[in-house]
Scaffold this active site. Structure first.
Site: not given
Ligand code: NDP
Length: 315
Positions: A43, A48, A77, A110
């Site tokens: 995604d 980004y 997006k 988006h």
């Molecule tokens: P997430 O809910 O996916 O959380 C990401 C965080 O969790 C990071 O800090 C990551 O750190 C940590 N993490 C990942 N895996 C684990 C695990 N197994 N245990 C504990 N911590 C973990 O957040 P996002 O808000 O990034 O949402 C995911 C994706 O959704 C985005 O990256 C994007 O692609 C999409 N998105 C789309 C939006 C929209 O408007 N359409 C808005 C927001 C997000 P680390 O990297 O250190 O593992």
């Protein structure tokens, strides 16, 4: 793993890799780790700021030939400053250039919010274009054109409420094929899911782990942690899984796609392994009770006095 089906028979893996806040120096590596460990769904988004790095990873992986372009589902997006009809296809072409791809599997509007073309992120009401100035249908018609031109295989939207979806559906026979929205146990969005299912719109859940790494001004003071929630952790213990895996499994088991972000090799692998067990009825009942309509991504950054984007989620 489950897949989501599209009307033309295409399938998208339910678990994908998110890339928001994945730093430039880390994101290419994260994508390569993900692909080499079985992810087939990535995604992305122009805003980004890391699509060129994601593109370097694609070029390297597809260039080696073990994994083919057509085996991977790539979503991107359209950012809010390219909603005018003359800007949609050029923005898409820039994304394709950055990602080093000939086509996208899925392209989403988006947000149902438009900025002036030279505004990356708004600071004042004048930075926006109103829905009267750029109606969503104008942008959507260009999305349809992009599909007809073969630049994208599927088109959809993101952050659209039922009301916004209905508005668009009143003006077109070409329904969005996807709505990507925030989804997790604190924000279960049952009505929206039911509406999408009734209308043949697939749903992808974002911020499934409660999001992370956001700037302080994007966080509520009393933001609850999903990963530390005692119910989630009790269920995790029962299944010998991590809290993150329970959250991802919950989304997948509900029939939505889910796109956890990670740049950490262990967590990238762990998140995909969520496909490997089942939550039972008791687990699902306990998680259903956690819903309290809490949003991590509030959309408040689009609400400024004098613009027409108040309460964009309509709840
Ligand atoms: P997430 O809910 O996916 O959380 C990401 C965080 O969790 C990071 O800090 C990551 O750190 C940590 N993490 C990942 N895996 C684990 C695990 N197994 N245990 C504990 N911590 C973990 O957040 P996002 O808000 O990034 O949402 C995911 C994706 O959704 C985005 O990256 C994007 O692609 C999409 N998105 C789309 C939006 C929209 O408007 N359409 C808005 C927001 C997000 P680390 O990297 O250190 O593992």
């Amino acid at each position: 793993m489950k897949t989501l089906k599209f009307k033309n028979g295409d399938h998208m893996d339910a678990i994908g890799l998110g890339t928001w806040k994945s730093e430039k120096g880390e994101v290419a590596n994260a994508v390569k780790i993900a692909l080499s460990n079985g992810y087939r769904h990535i995604d992305c988004a122009a805003t980004y700021g890391n699509e060129a790095e994601v593109g370097e990873a694609f070029a390297e992986v597809f260039g080696k030939g073990d994994i083919k372009r057509e085996d991977v589902w790539v979503t991107s997006k359209l950012w809010n400053n390219a909603h005018k009809k003359e800007d949609v296809i050029p923005a898409l072409k820039q994304t394709l250039k950055d990602l080093q791809l000939e086509y996208l599997d899925l392209y989403l509007i988006h947000w149902p919010v438009a900025f002036k073309p030279d505004v990356s992120f708004p600071e004042k009401a004048e930075d926006f274009l109103s829905l009267e100035e750029v109606p969503l249908i104008e942008t959507w018609k260009e999305m349809i054109k992009a599909k007809e031109q073969g630049l994208v295989k599927h088109i959809g939207v993101s952050n659209f409420s039922i009301e916004k979806l209905e508005e668009l559906m009143n003006d077109t026979d070409h329904l969005p094929e996807m709505n990507q929205v925030e989804l997790h146990p604190y924000l279960q969005q049952n009505k929206l899911l039911e509406f999408c299912s009734r209308n043949g719109i697939n749903v992808t859940g974002y911020s499934p782990l409660g999001s992370g790494d956001r700037s302080d001004e994007m966080k509520a003071d009393d933001e609850p942690s999903l990963l530390e929630n005692p119910v989630i952790n009790k269920i995790a213990k029962k299944h010998g899984a991590s809290a993150g895996q329970i959250l991802i499994k919950w989304s997948e088991q509900r029939g939505t796609a889910v796109i956890p972000k990670s740049t950490n090799e262990g967590r990238i692998k762990e998140n995909l392994q969520s496909a490997g067990f089942q939550l039972d009825e008791d687990d699902l009942k306990q998680i259903a009770d956690l819903d309290d309509h809490f949003r991590y991504v509030t959309g408040k950054f689009f609400e400024m006095e004098g613009n027409s984007y108040e309460n964009i989620y309509n709840d």
